[in-house]
Design an enzyme around this catalytic site. Structure first.
Site, PDB file in Angstrom:
ATOM      1  CG  ASP A 193      -1.895   1.155   1.219  1.00  0.00           C
ATOM      2  OD1 ASP A 193      -2.633   1.296   0.224  1.00  0.00           O
ATOM      3  OD2 ASP A 193      -1.907   1.919   2.199  1.00  0.00           O
ATOM      4  CG  MET A 274      -9.405   7.969   3.580  1.00  0.00           C
ATOM      5  SD  MET A 274     -10.849   7.733   2.512  1.00  0.00           S
ATOM      6  CE  MET A 274     -10.767   9.205   1.503  1.00  0.00           C
ATOM      7  NE  ARG A 275      -0.183   5.700   2.039  1.00  0.00           N
ATOM      8  CZ  ARG A 275      -0.135   5.078   3.193  1.00  0.00           C
ATOM      9  NH1 ARG A 275      -0.563   3.832   3.291  1.00  0.00           N
ATOM     10  NH2 ARG A 275       0.327   5.686   4.270  1.00  0.00           N
ATOM     11  CB  ALA A 276      -6.594   3.672  -2.766  1.00  0.00           C
TER      12      ALA A 276
END
Length: 683
Positions: A193, A274-276
């Site tokens: 991720d 929320m990184r995506a």
């Protein structure tokens, strides 16, 4: 310095080139992880990218590449005054798999720090890579603590070095590129991720394209400078396009409609956190700038999803990477229909709604070949535990006779959280999470004289060693006079990864669908546990007249799971042959990696057939392992009212323990009772 292979001369690999160029346009995208088989130009492309990067202005003489227009106020070589500085090419710094922590983050001279109070700091690779490219080949083989340090620095833009109260901080902002061959093991989902984008690469199956690859490579090897000169015009054009996209990037508009599409896509594919969403937004913006547009379109969002989401959908190493493009298109259409402001329509600036596209290449189309994506041909994942037996007829549940013919493979039952099995004693193997070991990281257990460079100072032991000599050394002030001979290295205890070798009984006595499904589910659970504990795994199976190495020891547990899933059953039970084959495998592995201790896991009901006195032969094979001190456990698969207890007898011959399939579960009642009983005795 050797002439690098031109980036524009790379044949095919559209996704790889696009992922690298988007990071060159916008380093905030967060780097790229390149997954693929060996010999697919992964390293060539990364090294060629550096030649396209703009030159970097730096403060003259600064070892940390400070920007002269905004020097780092905390730079260890500072403070610097703002000035014109000097320019140098962008660097590509390679991090070797076997690098030490000090080589990565830098090292403090502890002796000078204690005796003189001077922060004598030798920069590491993170400092060298600042404002350049940090390339990690085979990132999946890098030790976990190095990966953690690397990704923390990439996320924070700074590196921190702490040694016994002495600390140094310096800026560390770089384009992070990792390459890996999935056959050699996967990265943990938490680490996957942290990479902004991922691309899958594979060798082309097109004959003409393969011929062109060989032709260009041979021409480069014969005359690197001449070959590079023939591609100089294309290289210059691409370099100018990167610079223009960087200038345009701040003006690109990311409308609310496009943001809704991004959020809907991430929600539809159930990615964690929320990184995506943030990475997709930055990638879509970079795609628009790369295409020369000032507004993000729906096609930019689509391409961003194909680059930013596949690796974030993996929950365990057995999940296949990839993205369902039909579902992606449906999600984008639905989100576009829900939008009121029209962002993402095809009539925005740039026209046609086309995405950022692929960098131009001589002799190839100026559009991505999506049919080459590794994820496109991957169907939606079936549940790991689905064995397909729930809808079968009752006759399918009957066991096959012990000496019957080969049975078709059956699916594994639902995997579970397995009880931890460990090797007794204290090892010195590779860092992991299974058995106790002397490691560079962990709790401090003592001190010793350093055998080489000091890495972990034991302060109390150092002071104790130096104290008796202070008068003889002429100490007159408050400072402690410390010599090299006084320094003590801290000894630490942590956890190591082991070689877990599975020996699985695939004979006719195990061929009942429900039993074999449960056995495969148990081994699958142990494989998942081995993945989480950073073990190597191997698989030996036996049935019929012989045993075979279904999978030589490897770090790729998903490869072991694939071999297990396709394992047929039937025939006699050559238990001794399975144990002897395992002995051969372990003998070879001891020579290859003597510090990695093995754990033998025998999955069987203990029955042995074929040949004269097969049970006694299996017992002798078990004693052979016991004589060499191999840690072992037998997973007893015997079921039914009448039990022979042969698996427990085999465990005694091996010098190990035995657990039933039920006891193997970490949350089983039997395991709880054993833990409580052990705790009561300890109290």
């Amino acid at each position: 310095m050797s002439t690098p292979y031109p980036f524009t001369a790379i044949v095919g690999q559209d996704d790889l080139r696009l992922g690298l160029l988007l990071n060159a346009v916008s380093p905030a995208v967060g780097g790229v992880l390149v997954r693929g088989e060996k010999g697919t130009a992964k390293s060539t492309a990364v090294r060629a990218l550096a030649a396209l990067m703009p030159e970097v202005p730096v403060v003259s003489g600064c070892r940390f590449s400070c920007d002269p227009s905004a020097p780092d106020p905390a730079c260890p070589d500072g403070p610097h005054e703002a000035g014109p500085g000097v320019s140098r090419p962008a660097r590509t710094v390679e991090l070797p798999v076997g690098a030490s922590e000090d080589r990565l983050v830098g090292a403090l001279d502890i002796e000078r720090a204690l005796s003189e109070g001077v922060k004598a700091f030798e920069p590491g690779l993170l400092a060298d890579a600042h404002r350049g490219i940090l390339y990690v080949d085979e990132v999946n083989l890098l030790h976990d603590h190095l990966v953690d340090l690397l990704l923390d620095a990439a996320a924070m833009g700074a590196s921190y070095v702490e040694r016994e109260g002495v600390s140094v901080r310096h800026a560390a902002r770089f384009l992070l590129v990792g390459t890996m061959n999935p056959e050699e093991g996967e990265l943990r989902p938490q680490l996957l991720d942290r990479f902004g984008l991922t691309v899958e690469v594979a060798a082309s199956r097109d004959t003409d394209q393969r011929v062109e690859v060989v032709r260009r490579r041979l021409a480069y090897d014969d005359d690197p400078e001449g070959f590079a000169a023939r591609w100089a015009r294309e290289e210059t054009a691409l370099r100018e396009r990167i610079a223009a996209a960087r200038v345009l990037l701040p003006r690109v508009v990311l409308g609310d409609g496009v943001l809704r599409q991004i959020a809907a896509t991430c929600a539809a594919f159930e990615v964690d956190g929320m990184r995506a969403d943030i990475v997709m937004a930055r990638t879509a913006t970079a795609l628009a700038a790369w295409a020369g547009r000032e507004e993000v379109t729906a096609e930019d969002v689509r391409q961003a999803a194909l680059l930013a989401l596949p690796h974030r959908r993996r929950r365990n190493p057995f999940d296949a990477p990839g993205l369902d493009e039909e579902k992606l298109d449906d999600t984008l259409r639905e989100a576009e229909g829900d939008s009121d402001d029209g962002d993402g329509d095809d009539d925005g600036p740039g026209g046609g709604g086309g995405g950022g596209g692929v960098p131009p290449q001589s002799g190839g189309p100026d559009a991505p070949d999506r049919s080459a994506r590794a994820g496109d041909d991957t169907p939606a994942d079936a549940p790991a535990g689905g064995d397909g037996s729930g809808s079968g007829s009752g006759s399918e549940q009957r066991p096959a006779p012990a000496g019957g013919a080969e049975q078709a493979p059956v699916g594994a039952s639902e995997p579970f959280r397995a009880k931890m099995l460990s090797v007794p004693g204290l090892g010195e193997g590779a860092a992991g999470r299974r058995s106790r070991a002397r490691t560079e990281h962990g709790r401090t257990t003592g001190a010793r004289r350093p055998e080489g460079a000091l890495t972990k100072l034991h302060l109390a032991a150092t002071v104790q060693a130096a104290a008796p000599h202070q008068r003889a050394r002429g100490r007159s002030g408050r400072g402690l006079v410390v010599r090299r001979d006084d320094l003590r290295q801290a000894t630490r205890e942590g956890r190591e990864g082991n070689l877990v070798l599975f020996v699985v009984d695939a004979s006719g006595s195990m061929a009942a669908r429900q039993r074999m499904g449960a056995v495969k589910g148990a081994v699958l659970s142990l494989l998942l546990d081995a993945y989480q504990r950073r073990d190597k795994v191997g698989l030996v199976t036996f049935r019929g007249k012989e045993a075979e190495v279904a999978l030589p020891p490897t770090s790729s547990v998903d490869a072991a799971a694939a071999r297990l899933e396709s394992l047929p059953t039937g025939g006699r039970t050559p238990l001794a042959a399975g144990l002897l084959k395992a002995h051969d495998v372990l003998r070879v592995e001891r020579m290859r990696d003597p510090s990695r201790r093995p754990l033998l896991v025998v999955v069987t009901d203990g029955r042995a057939t074929g040949g004269p006195d097969p049970v006694a032969l299996a017992a002798r094979a078990g004693r052979l392992h016991a004589a060499e001190g191999t840690a072992s456990v037998v997973v007893d698969c015997e079921t039914g009212v009448v039990r022979l207890g042969l698996a427990a007898q085999l465990a005694r011959e091996l010098g190990g323990g035995a657990v039933t399939l039920h006891e193997l579960r970490a949350d089983s009642i039997a395991g709880l009772v054993k833990d409580v009983t052990a705790a009561g005795r300890a109290a």
